[in-house]
Design a protein around this motif. Structure first.
Motif, PDB file in Angstrom:
ATOM      1  N   ILE A  82       0.873  -1.176   0.000  1.00 44.57           N
ATOM      2  CA  ILE A  82       0.000   0.000   0.000  1.00 44.57           C
ATOM      3  C   ILE A  82       0.908   1.224   0.000  1.00 44.57           C
ATOM      4  CG2 ILE A  82      -1.727   1.315   1.298  1.00 44.57           C
ATOM      5  CD1 ILE A  82      -2.701  -1.319   2.499  1.00 44.57           C
ATOM      6  N   PHE A  83       0.621   2.178  -0.876  1.00 41.20           N
ATOM      7  CA  PHE A  83       1.411   3.409  -0.892  1.00 41.20           C
ATOM      8  C   PHE A  83       0.540   4.566  -1.365  1.00 41.20           C
ATOM      9  CE2 PHE A  83       1.910   1.694  -5.163  1.00 41.20           C
ATOM     10  CZ  PHE A  83       1.869   2.811  -5.992  1.00 41.20           C
ATOM     11  N   SER A  84       1.004   5.759  -1.091  1.00 42.37           N
ATOM     12  CA  SER A  84       0.264   6.938  -1.544  1.00 42.37           C
ATOM     13  C   SER A  84       0.870   7.439  -2.847  1.00 42.37           C
ATOM     14  CB  SER A  84       0.304   8.044  -0.485  1.00 42.37           C
ATOM     15  OG  SER A  84       1.619   8.535  -0.319  1.00 42.37           O
ATOM     16  N   ASP A  85       0.009   7.756  -3.789  1.00 40.39           N
ATOM     17  CA  ASP A  85       0.423   8.289  -5.078  1.00 40.39           C
ATOM     18  C   ASP A  85      -0.207   9.668  -5.230  1.00 40.39           C
ATOM     19  OD1 ASP A  85       1.008   8.912  -7.673  1.00 40.39           O
ATOM     20  OD2 ASP A  85       0.107   7.134  -8.573  1.00 40.39           O
ATOM     21  N   ASN A  86       0.602  10.681  -4.962  1.00 38.58           N
ATOM     22  CA  ASN A  86       0.123  12.065  -5.029  1.00 38.58           C
ATOM     23  C   ASN A  86      -1.078  12.287  -4.103  1.00 38.58           C
ATOM     24  OD1 ASN A  86       0.593  14.627  -6.077  1.00 38.58           O
ATOM     25  ND2 ASN A  86      -0.941  14.394  -7.689  1.00 38.58           N
ATOM     26  N   GLY A  87      -1.035  11.623  -2.946  1.00 35.38           N
ATOM     27  CA  GLY A  87      -2.091  11.793  -1.954  1.00 35.38           C
ATOM     28  C   GLY A  87      -3.155  10.715  -1.972  1.00 35.38           C
ATOM     29  N   ASP A  88      -3.250   9.943  -3.053  1.00 27.46           N
ATOM     30  CA  ASP A  88      -4.240   8.866  -3.149  1.00 27.46           C
ATOM     31  C   ASP A  88      -3.627   7.558  -2.653  1.00 27.46           C
ATOM     32  OD1 ASP A  88      -6.125  10.571  -4.359  1.00 27.46           O
ATOM     33  OD2 ASP A  88      -5.212  10.243  -6.325  1.00 27.46           O
ATOM     34  N   MET A  89      -4.318   6.867  -1.753  1.00 27.40           N
ATOM     35  CA  MET A  89      -3.809   5.599  -1.239  1.00 27.40           C
ATOM     36  C   MET A  89      -4.104   4.472  -2.228  1.00 27.40           C
ATOM     37  SD  MET A  89      -2.231   6.496   1.394  1.00 27.40           S
ATOM     38  CE  MET A  89      -1.714   4.862   1.917  1.00 27.40           C
ATOM     39  N   ILE A  90      -3.077   3.720  -2.567  1.00 27.89           N
ATOM     40  CA  ILE A  90      -3.180   2.633  -3.543  1.00 27.89           C
ATOM     41  C   ILE A  90      -2.924   1.304  -2.841  1.00 27.89           C
ATOM     42  CG2 ILE A  90      -2.306   1.704  -5.713  1.00 27.89           C
ATOM     43  CD1 ILE A  90      -3.568   4.473  -6.000  1.00 27.89           C
ATOM     44  N   ILE A 105       3.628   1.859 -12.241  1.00 26.40           N
ATOM     45  CA  ILE A 105       4.563   2.585 -11.377  1.00 26.40           C
ATOM     46  C   ILE A 105       4.619   4.043 -11.822  1.00 26.40           C
ATOM     47  CG2 ILE A 105       6.998   2.805 -10.738  1.00 26.40           C
ATOM     48  CD1 ILE A 105       7.173  -0.265 -10.927  1.00 26.40           C
ATOM     49  N   PRO A 106       4.361   4.979 -10.912  1.00 29.08           N
ATOM     50  CA  PRO A 106       4.345   6.402 -11.290  1.00 29.08           C
ATOM     51  C   PRO A 106       5.685   6.835 -11.880  1.00 29.08           C
ATOM     52  CG  PRO A 106       3.429   6.090  -9.090  1.00 29.08           C
ATOM     53  CD  PRO A 106       4.043   4.784  -9.487  1.00 29.08           C
ATOM     54  N   PRO A 107       5.659   7.581 -12.980  1.00 28.92           N
ATOM     55  CA  PRO A 107       6.916   8.006 -13.608  1.00 28.92           C
ATOM     56  C   PRO A 107       7.687   9.027 -12.783  1.00 28.92           C
ATOM     57  CG  PRO A 107       5.029   8.968 -14.748  1.00 28.92           C
ATOM     58  CD  PRO A 107       4.479   7.996 -13.764  1.00 28.92           C
ATOM     59  N   ASN A 108       6.982   9.845 -12.005  1.00 30.71           N
ATOM     60  CA  ASN A 108       7.693  10.781 -11.122  1.00 30.71           C
ATOM     61  C   ASN A 108       7.593  10.260  -9.686  1.00 30.71           C
ATOM     62  OD1 ASN A 108       5.033  11.400 -11.905  1.00 30.71           O
ATOM     63  ND2 ASN A 108       5.099  13.397 -10.932  1.00 30.71           N
ATOM     64  N   ILE A 109       8.684   9.676  -9.249  1.00 32.20           N
ATOM     65  CA  ILE A 109       8.712   8.934  -7.992  1.00 32.20           C
ATOM     66  C   ILE A 109       8.565   9.846  -6.779  1.00 32.20           C
ATOM     67  CG2 ILE A 109      11.184   8.978  -7.470  1.00 32.20           C
ATOM     68  CD1 ILE A 109       9.000   5.832  -7.547  1.00 32.20           C
ATOM     69  N   ASP A 110       8.762  11.136  -6.971  1.00 31.93           N
ATOM     70  CA  ASP A 110       8.675  12.049  -5.832  1.00 31.93           C
ATOM     71  C   ASP A 110       7.257  12.159  -5.278  1.00 31.93           C
ATOM     72  OD1 ASP A 110       7.964  13.248  -8.223  1.00 31.93           O
ATOM     73  OD2 ASP A 110       8.600  15.252  -7.629  1.00 31.93           O
ATOM     74  N   ARG A 111       6.274  11.687  -6.027  1.00 29.12           N
ATOM     75  CA  ARG A 111       4.894  11.749  -5.530  1.00 29.12           C
ATOM     76  C   ARG A 111       4.492  10.469  -4.789  1.00 29.12           C
ATOM     77  NH1 ARG A 111       1.582  11.232 -11.313  1.00 29.12           N
ATOM     78  NH2 ARG A 111       1.198   8.985 -11.207  1.00 29.12           N
ATOM     79  N   VAL A 112       5.423   9.516  -4.669  1.00 28.40           N
ATOM     80  CA  VAL A 112       5.154   8.246  -3.988  1.00 28.40           C
ATOM     81  C   VAL A 112       5.621   8.324  -2.538  1.00 28.40           C
ATOM     82  CG1 VAL A 112       5.741   5.787  -3.898  1.00 28.40           C
ATOM     83  CG2 VAL A 112       5.316   6.886  -6.103  1.00 28.40           C
ATOM     84  N   GLY A 113       4.774   7.866  -1.620  1.00 30.32           N
ATOM     85  CA  GLY A 113       5.157   7.879  -0.209  1.00 30.32           C
ATOM     86  C   GLY A 113       4.313   6.925   0.616  1.00 30.32           C
ATOM     87  N   ASP A 114       4.523   6.957   1.926  1.00 29.16           N
ATOM     88  CA  ASP A 114       3.735   6.164   2.889  1.00 29.16           C
ATOM     89  C   ASP A 114       3.647   4.686   2.511  1.00 29.16           C
ATOM     90  OD1 ASP A 114       3.156   8.492   4.354  1.00 29.16           O
ATOM     91  OD2 ASP A 114       1.468   8.953   3.038  1.00 29.16           O
ATOM     92  N   MET A 115       4.777   4.084   2.206  1.00 36.55           N
ATOM     93  CA  MET A 115       4.768   2.665   1.833  1.00 36.55           C
ATOM     94  C   MET A 115       4.520   1.781   3.050  1.00 36.55           C
ATOM     95  SD  MET A 115       7.721   2.095  -1.044  1.00 36.55           S
ATOM     96  CE  MET A 115       7.404   2.511  -2.765  1.00 36.55           C
TER      97      MET A 115
END
Length: 446
Positions: free
Chosen positions: A234-242, A254-264
């Motif tokens: 589970i991770f956040s993609d630009n604020g949306d939880m996936i 996989i998002p092309p701009n990795i800087d928007r990925v977080g909260d893994m």
């Protein structure tokens, strides 16, 4: 009158149905027993327990040993700055848009001063030639040495490349001002007549990144989505939880701009890195990640920057072992090495793009005989394959791993290769039902 229809009494019909059902079940069981190595597989619970023990011991070892060690006390990873190398090396860093903008403006001001002083117009560009690459065993990755080349405008051989460099700098400066992202393809189409081919604009883009001292993602130029991930993540993609367990068989791009990925977040036991899309689909459809909690990721062939960044981020944040499933050919091992040690083309950013300690799970050359893969499913190596294999045996990152050397030597000696799909000769689900579980059970990786 027609012939009478014969029918069995209800009780007899039930008995016949039960007998037929048992017969079909016996037939299925017999087929499964005929699968190579199916009979020596332990229960899933037993395999999971073995994996837990391995992961626990790995964490303790990484933390420096001792019963009180934990992953939180892991030593800080080595960097170039910690080493005393005979050659000075160059590395880039993530920069803010304002820093990139300032760096571009500084370069242009220096050029303007050079022109006004009568010294002409040229760029000093870090050399990314093979001779300027260095494998550092302590870091287990390829780095770029500090040699630079001069790219003058007043030279027939370099005038066009200098013009392309100037154009790329101007375009990136615009992106910084507008705070937007574009793809490499978008960048190419801004001046097709000048660039002529996207490989040329892509190459200069890497030159510019290296020249400015920033990662390519800092330039706000991204590649189209290629890699996908599925499984216990589970991770956040630009604020949306996936939730990657709910992405269907295709998984999450996989998002092309990795800087928007977080909260893994993950309860996985390992990350399974798969070379081919076909093998990925098989494992995703079989929900292999539920049977053996894992995260499955693929770049569908050659690793792209986004997938390499994403894999490293998972490894570093989740502290999970990475097991690689690639074809049994020189190119499969080459792909694995790009993930692990970096590519020579982007060695300037190897600190951000490489994932340490990836294990080679399969398909390995020794597996061809071990798993009795039929001869008709093996392919003869071409002369180019053999040359590539021999060249890889000369690479320092291969020499460092005796197991890899042994497997590559076997491949070159037998002149045979095989794709992951060769396992389908035993059944389409043999990969997920037998091969991978047995590999995990035996902890058979290098």
């Amino acid at each position: 009158m027609g012939l009478p229809v014969l029918s069995h009494p209800p009780r007899l019909r039930r008995r016949l149905r039960m007998a037929d059902k048992k017969k079909r079940k016996r037939s299925k069981d017999e087929q499964e027993e005929d699968l190579p190595f199916k009979s020596i597989l332990e229960s899933d619970d037993a395999i999971l327990q073995l994996l837990k023990s391995y992961i626990s011991s790995s964490l303790i070892s990484a933390a420096g040993g001792g019963s009180g060690a934990s992953s939180s006390s892991s030593p800080k990873p080595l960097t170039l700055a910690d080493l005393s190398l005979s050659s000075s090396c160059r590395e880039v860093a993530d920069l803010s848009l304002s820093s990139v903008q300032t760096a571009i403006e500084t370069v242009i001001v220096q050029i303007a001063r050079s022109i006004l002083a009568g010294d002409g117009f040229s760029f000093s560009v870090p050399s990314r030639a093979a001779s300027n690459q260095l494998y550092v065993p302590e870091l287990d990755r390829i780095v770029l040495k500090d040699k630079s080349t001069i790219r003058p405008f007043a030279s027939v051989s370099s005038v066009r490349k200098t013009t392309i460099t100037t154009r790329i700098l101007a375009l990136i400066h615009q992106l910084c001002l507008r705070n937007i992202h574009v793809t490499k393809r978008d960048l190419f189409y801004t001046d097709v007549k000048l660039f002529q081919d996207q490989t040329q604009s892509d190459a200069v883009l890497d030159d510019v990144s290296c020249m400015l001292g920033c990662t390519r993602s800092s330039l706000n130029v991204i590649a189209a989505e290629k890699g996908v991930v599925v499984g216990r993540l589970i991770f956040s993609d630009n604020g949306d939880m996936i939730d990657c367990t709910k992405m269907g068989m295709g998984g999450k791009a996989i998002p092309p701009n990795i800087d928007r990925v977080g909260d893994m977040q993950s309860d996985a036991m390992f990350i399974l890195l798969v070379e081919k899309d076909a093998a990925y689909i098989r494992l995703a459809e079989d929900r292999f990640y539920n049977r053996f909690p894992c995260i499955i990721v693929t770049a569908k062939g050659q690793p792209d920057v986004a997938t390499r960044l994403f894999l490293r981020k998972m490894k570093m944040e989740l502290k999970l072992p990475v097991l690689a499933l690639v074809d049994s050919d020189p190119y499969g091992l080459k792909i694995l090495s790009v993930y692990g040690c970096g590519s020579k083309n982007m060695s300037y950013d190897s600190a951000n793009l490489t994932t340490p300690d990836i294990k080679w799970l399969g398909i390995r050359p020794s597996d061809l005989d071990k798993y009795k893969i039929p001869e008709q499913c093996r392919l003869p190596m071409t002369e180019q394959d053999i040359k590539t294999g021999k060249d890889m045996l000369e690479e320092d990152f291969v020499k460092k791993n005796p197991g890899w050397v042994e497997e590559l030597n076997l491949m070159v000696k037998t002149k045979q290769k095989a794709e992951i799909q060769a396992l389908s000769s035993f059944g389409f689900q043999y990969l997920s039902e037998v091969y991978l579980p047995l590999k995990l059970q035996q902890q058979d990786w290098l």
